[in-house]
Motif scaffolding. Sequence first.
Motif, PDB file in Angstrom:
ATOM      1  N   GLN A 174      -7.316   4.100  -1.217  1.00  0.00           N
ATOM      2  CA  GLN A 174      -6.308   3.198  -0.643  1.00  0.00           C
ATOM      3  C   GLN A 174      -6.960   1.961  -0.014  1.00  0.00           C
ATOM      4  O   GLN A 174      -6.431   0.862  -0.077  1.00  0.00           O
ATOM      5  N   ARG A 219       2.865   4.390   1.101  1.00  0.00           N
ATOM      6  CA  ARG A 219       3.623   4.711   2.319  1.00  0.00           C
ATOM      7  C   ARG A 219       3.978   3.473   3.148  1.00  0.00           C
ATOM      8  O   ARG A 219       4.317   3.614   4.320  1.00  0.00           O
ATOM      9  N   LEU A 232       0.849  -1.187   0.000  1.00  0.00           N
ATOM     10  CA  LEU A 232       0.000   0.000   0.000  1.00  0.00           C
ATOM     11  C   LEU A 232       0.883   1.235   0.000  1.00  0.00           C
ATOM     12  O   LEU A 232       2.092   1.154   0.219  1.00  0.00           O
ATOM     13  N   THR A 268      11.755   2.343   0.437  1.00  0.00           N
ATOM     14  CA  THR A 268      12.737   2.171   1.522  1.00  0.00           C
ATOM     15  C   THR A 268      13.273   0.746   1.510  1.00  0.00           C
ATOM     16  O   THR A 268      14.486   0.519   1.538  1.00  0.00           O
ATOM     17  N   PHE A 300       8.481   0.543 -10.955  1.00  0.00           N
ATOM     18  CA  PHE A 300       7.334   0.812 -11.835  1.00  0.00           C
ATOM     19  C   PHE A 300       6.346   1.732 -11.148  1.00  0.00           C
ATOM     20  O   PHE A 300       6.026   1.492  -9.988  1.00  0.00           O
ATOM     21  N   PHE A 322      -4.908  -0.845  -8.618  1.00  0.00           N
ATOM     22  CA  PHE A 322      -5.357   0.553  -8.773  1.00  0.00           C
ATOM     23  C   PHE A 322      -6.471   0.687  -9.807  1.00  0.00           C
ATOM     24  O   PHE A 322      -7.451   1.398  -9.566  1.00  0.00           O
ATOM     25  N   ARG A 331       5.659  -1.819 -18.367  1.00  0.00           N
ATOM     26  CA  ARG A 331       6.328  -3.034 -17.901  1.00  0.00           C
ATOM     27  C   ARG A 331       6.856  -3.838 -19.093  1.00  0.00           C
ATOM     28  O   ARG A 331       7.994  -4.301 -19.094  1.00  0.00           O
ATOM     29  N   VAL A 363      11.379  -4.781   9.578  1.00  0.00           N
ATOM     30  CA  VAL A 363      10.830  -5.170   8.271  1.00  0.00           C
ATOM     31  C   VAL A 363      11.977  -5.636   7.370  1.00  0.00           C
ATOM     32  O   VAL A 363      11.878  -6.667   6.693  1.00  0.00           O
ATOM     33  N   ARG A 369       2.758   8.534   8.328  1.00  0.00           N
ATOM     34  CA  ARG A 369       4.067   8.653   7.664  1.00  0.00           C
ATOM     35  C   ARG A 369       4.061   9.822   6.685  1.00  0.00           C
ATOM     36  O   ARG A 369       4.386   9.685   5.507  1.00  0.00           O
TER      37      ARG A 369
END
Length: 220
Positions: free
Chosen positions: A155, A15, A13, A20, A41, A104, A75, A191, A141
């Motif tokens: 979302q 954020r 999802l 990262t 992408f 989406f 892609r 994570v 965030r």
Amino acid sequence: MSKRGPFIVIEGLDRSGKSTQTALLLARFEASGIPAKLLKFPDRTTAIGQMIDSYLKSTSELDDRAIHLLFSANRWELVSTIEQLLAVGTAVICDRYAFSGIAFSASKGISYEWCRAPDVGLPAPDLSLFLDISPEAAKTRGGYGEERYEKEEMQRRVGEVFRRIGKEIDGGGREDGRWVNIDAGKEKEVVEGEVWALVEPLARGVEGPLRRLWTDKLTI
Ligand code: Z5A
Ligand code: MG
């Protein structure tokens, strides 16, 4: 037969920490002396990517199906790059992939099957990691930004479609690789550790040919 590079996709999802974690994963590969390449992408650098970029920034309008096909084309234009990298033993790490495309567009009310169709036959990841986070936690965030889809209700719907995709991919014994959900609400380092624990067994290469996504959906 020599091994090929592993194809790893990080989805999630907004954020949830995809950029990262893909960057941290690349650093892990590099620190281990294993060649790896990070792709993202949409790739906004190509001609198609620039059209997508202006759509996301709302400087241009496009029919919902037209933009969906552009994301997919973006892609397909990188497939030969992905195949070549994997063939020479380089790991490919992707920040979002076809699963975002379906999630989406289907969230806008387009049929799920219609959304999946243009991506049938793309290289299948060996491992897809889904970074799961509640919209409430994601909001802390930095909140949602200025881009088109960064709204809470959207979302929520996107999350539901991702869960459907995950169930299908993880149906067992399929050609679409493995899908694992990760709680992305934890600290970055935690994570990262969980991601690496899942990726490490594949990091030095995988046996067997690159598989294709959703080939069982092709009737001819
Ligand atoms: N889209 C589509 O419609 N169809 C398609 O086929 C594709 C995409 C491929 C742009 O994507 C839009 O395109 C997207 C889907 C659509 N629409 N939306 N919304 P994008 O990938 O370019 O979006 P982005 O803005 O780069 O990514 P993101 O989702 O917003 O963020 P992220 O990459 O998941 O998170 P991050 O940048 O790594 O982290 C966000 C912040 O949280 C940052 O300040 C971090 O330092 C912080 N962070 C990260 N991890 C943590 C943890 N664990 N704890 C605390 N804070 C953290
Ligand atoms: Mg990102």
